[in-house]
Design a protein around this motif. Structure first.
Motif, PDB file in Angstrom:
ATOM      1  N   PRO A   1      49.625  43.232  41.921  1.00 55.58           N
ATOM      2  CA  PRO A   1      48.555  42.316  41.540  1.00 55.58           C
ATOM      3  C   PRO A   1      48.997  41.371  40.441  1.00 55.58           C
ATOM      4  O   PRO A   1      49.830  41.714  39.606  1.00 55.58           O
ATOM      5  CB  PRO A   1      47.451  43.254  41.049  1.00 55.58           C
ATOM      6  CG  PRO A   1      48.167  44.518  40.654  1.00 55.58           C
ATOM      7  CD  PRO A   1      49.325  44.629  41.590  1.00 55.58           C
TER       8      PRO A   1
ATOM      9  N   ALA B   1      44.298  35.921  34.761  1.00 56.23           N
ATOM     10  CA  ALA B   1      43.044  35.441  35.319  1.00 56.23           C
ATOM     11  C   ALA B   1      42.452  34.428  34.361  1.00 56.23           C
ATOM     12  O   ALA B   1      42.783  34.382  33.173  1.00 56.23           O
ATOM     13  CB  ALA B   1      42.080  36.596  35.531  1.00 56.23           C
TER      14      ALA B   1
ATOM     15  N   ARG C   1      39.467  32.042  38.626  1.00 59.47           N
ATOM     16  CA  ARG C   1      40.016  33.331  39.032  1.00 59.47           C
ATOM     17  C   ARG C   1      39.470  34.401  38.097  1.00 59.47           C
ATOM     18  O   ARG C   1      39.553  34.293  36.866  1.00 59.47           O
ATOM     19  CB  ARG C   1      41.541  33.308  38.980  1.00 59.47           C
ATOM     20  CG  ARG C   1      42.156  34.693  39.177  1.00 59.47           C
ATOM     21  CD  ARG C   1      43.609  34.661  39.548  1.00 59.47           C
ATOM     22  NE  ARG C   1      44.183  36.003  39.479  1.00 59.47           N
ATOM     23  CZ  ARG C   1      43.958  36.989  40.345  1.00 59.47           C
ATOM     24  NH1 ARG C   1      43.144  36.797  41.365  1.00 59.47           N
ATOM     25  NH2 ARG C   1      44.538  38.169  40.201  1.00 59.47           N
TER      26      ARG C   1
ATOM     27  N   ILE D   1      39.012  38.679  37.244  1.00 57.62           N
ATOM     28  CA  ILE D   1      39.339  40.095  37.410  1.00 57.62           C
ATOM     29  C   ILE D   1      38.279  40.907  36.681  1.00 57.62           C
ATOM     30  O   ILE D   1      37.963  40.624  35.521  1.00 57.62           O
ATOM     31  CB  ILE D   1      40.731  40.444  36.848  1.00 57.62           C
ATOM     32  CG1 ILE D   1      41.823  39.717  37.632  1.00 57.62           C
ATOM     33  CG2 ILE D   1      40.967  41.955  36.887  1.00 57.62           C
ATOM     34  CD1 ILE D   1      43.234  39.949  37.085  1.00 57.62           C
TER      35      ILE D   1
ATOM     36  N   THR E   1      33.903  40.188  45.977  1.00 59.67           N
ATOM     37  CA  THR E   1      35.269  40.377  46.488  1.00 59.67           C
ATOM     38  C   THR E   1      35.592  39.333  47.552  1.00 59.67           C
ATOM     39  O   THR E   1      36.680  38.737  47.560  1.00 59.67           O
ATOM     40  CB  THR E   1      35.439  41.797  47.051  1.00 59.67           C
ATOM     41  OG1 THR E   1      35.183  42.747  46.015  1.00 59.67           O
ATOM     42  CG2 THR E   1      36.839  42.017  47.601  1.00 59.67           C
TER      43      THR E   1
ATOM     44  N   GLY F   1      36.550  36.103  46.184  1.00 59.22           N
ATOM     45  CA  GLY F   1      37.841  36.041  45.515  1.00 59.22           C
ATOM     46  C   GLY F   1      37.940  36.803  44.216  1.00 59.22           C
ATOM     47  O   GLY F   1      39.008  36.812  43.577  1.00 59.22           O
TER      48      GLY F   1
ATOM     49  N   GLU G   1      38.647  39.840  41.930  1.00 56.92           N
ATOM     50  CA  GLU G   1      39.453  41.059  42.071  1.00 56.92           C
ATOM     51  C   GLU G   1      38.849  42.161  41.201  1.00 56.92           C
ATOM     52  O   GLU G   1      38.679  41.990  39.998  1.00 56.92           O
ATOM     53  CB  GLU G   1      40.894  40.809  41.643  1.00 56.92           C
ATOM     54  CG  GLU G   1      41.771  42.063  41.769  1.00 56.92           C
ATOM     55  CD  GLU G   1      43.191  41.856  41.272  1.00 56.92           C
ATOM     56  OE1 GLU G   1      43.881  42.876  41.046  1.00 56.92           O
ATOM     57  OE2 GLU G   1      43.591  40.690  41.086  1.00 56.92           O
TER      58      GLU G   1
ATOM     59  N   ARG H   1      39.330  45.878  39.702  1.00 54.90           N
ATOM     60  CA  ARG H   1      40.285  46.933  39.410  1.00 54.90           C
ATOM     61  C   ARG H   1      39.504  48.147  38.919  1.00 54.90           C
ATOM     62  O   ARG H   1      39.228  48.296  37.731  1.00 54.90           O
ATOM     63  CB  ARG H   1      41.317  46.479  38.379  1.00 54.90           C
ATOM     64  CG  ARG H   1      42.144  45.317  38.877  1.00 54.90           C
ATOM     65  CD  ARG H   1      43.345  45.042  38.019  1.00 54.90           C
ATOM     66  NE  ARG H   1      44.073  43.888  38.522  1.00 54.90           N
ATOM     67  CZ  ARG H   1      45.158  43.377  37.955  1.00 54.90           C
ATOM     68  NH1 ARG H   1      45.632  43.933  36.842  1.00 54.90           N
ATOM     69  NH2 ARG H   1      45.758  42.326  38.476  1.00 54.90           N
TER      70      ARG H   1
END
Length: 378
Positions: free
Chosen positions: A4, A8, A32, A34, A156, A159, A161, A163
């Motif tokens: 990964p 971000a 972006r 996360i 998701t 886009g 992410e 964790r």
């Protein structure tokens, strides 16, 4: 295969409703994102509540966030495909002082007074002692157990992410340290609710944050008709911001606490939501502590069932699940702080996270990071 990407535009710590709101605000702006969470899915206060989005019972700042959240909930339910209904909320008044609280609030608009006959057509209540009630028009209802996971799936697909099963050990300017390595982020948002006392104890202490533990149950019921909307009682009127500060609510609180000190000791909010499968969520009690005990006294559950049996014209509920919820509690309705390191910390701190959390995140990320407001978002 490559691993990964550990960078971000925005890193969000926590996948509860405020964290999901933060991720939604960011990804809609093409950033972006996360999201990091130590569990493998949202499992905290976001799924352990009534699913009652109590917009019209809020006041002040909470109402502003709730109104913004309402639009976001409606949009997400359509796009993410989870159950949500524009039901409003019913309030049952069994004494004239409860009716007086509702009448005072109704003068501001958005609340329609009901006589006993109309309320009985909307909820399977015992007619004896019912003096009337009200319908709070703007409120929504969802199933918290399915809504949160549906939002994760939707984000998701957009886009974001996630964790999961990854603990955060430290946050700072543009950097989040985790048990799976570091993540560099242009902006960092911490939305871990009551776990703020562990991740950022100085922030928790500065804002007077403790933990509030509550008891709830889900029961099978045999109602002659389903509840048309979530149902509140007089005990709810002395809790929610739009009602609780009025002179009428002060008189009601005094009467309730004098007549039922046992329920007052539980810090009861006697309310009910019926899920699409017909089961009824019943609750809830409240106990505040720096570290609430995990042990749940049976007195709370016995009180829930006794009060439900007295209220509904139906056979006694049959409990099928019990659980303890925990949420951050403080002297203010919200914890909002952006430190010198630029980390934005957000939490709803009076148990109204589902009602206000999406708007809390949207509004404060927009302001803190200098983003333009999204079209169609108030």
């Amino acid at each position: 295969m490559t691993g990964p990407v550990d960078t971000a535009d925005v890193v969000v710590v926590g996948s509860g409703i405020v964290g999901l709101g933060a991720a939604y605000a960011a990804v809609r702006r093409g950033l972006r994102v996360i999201v990091v969470d130590r569990t493998d899915a949202p499992v905290g206060a976001t799924i352990r509540n009534f699913g009652h989005l109590c917009i019209g019972a809020q006041g002040g700042e909470a109402r502003r966030y709730a109104d913004l959240s309402r639009d976001l909930w409606l949009r997400l339910s359509c796009d993410a495909g989870f159950w949500l209904r524009e039901s409003g909320t019913l309030v049952a008044a069994r004494q004239d002082d409860e009716l007086a609280v509702l009448e005072a609030a109704a003068r501001e608009g958005g609340i329609r007074m009901l006589d006993a006959a109309e309320l009985l057509r909307l909820a399977p209540l015992r007619a004896g002692g019912l003096v009337g009630g009200a319908h709070i028009e703007s409120d929504l209802q969802t199933d918290p157990r399915t809504a949160a996971t549906a939002i994760v799936r939707h984000l998701t697909a957009l886009g974001v992410e996630f964790r999961f099963r990854t603990a955060v050990t430290a946050v700072g300017a543009g950097r989040v340290e985790t048990t799976r390595g570091s993540i560099d982020g242009g902006e960092v948002v911490v939305a871990v609710n009551h776990d703020i006392d562990q991740l950022l104890p100085d922030v928790a202490e500065r804002h007077g944050i403790a933990r509030c533990a509550l008891d709830m149950v889900r029961a099978a019921v045999s109602f002659p008709q389903p509840l048309a909307a979530p149902l509140l009682t007089g005990w709810s009127l002395v809790r929610y911001g739009r009602f609780a500060g009025s002179a009428e609510a002060s008189a009601l609180r005094e009467r309730l606490h004098t007549e039922r000190p046992d329920l007052a000791a539980l810090d009861l909010n006697q309310m009910y939501t019926q899920l699409p499968d017909g089961t009824l969520i019943i609750g809830d009690s409240h106990a505040t502590s720096a570290a609430p005990a995990p042990f749940q006294p049976e007195a709370a559950f016995a009180a829930f069932l006794a009060e439900a049996e007295a209220l509904f014209d139906a056979p006694p509920p049959r409990v099928i699940e019990r659980w303890q919820g925990v949420y951050a509690k403080g002297p203010q309705e919200f914890l909002i702080e952006r430190g010198d390191d630029g980390v934005l910390v957000l939490a709803a701190t009076t148990g109204i996270g589902m009602t206000t959390g999406l708007g809390l995140a949207e509004d404060n990320l927009t302001a803190a990071f200098g983003w333009a407001a999204m079209e169609g978002t108030p």
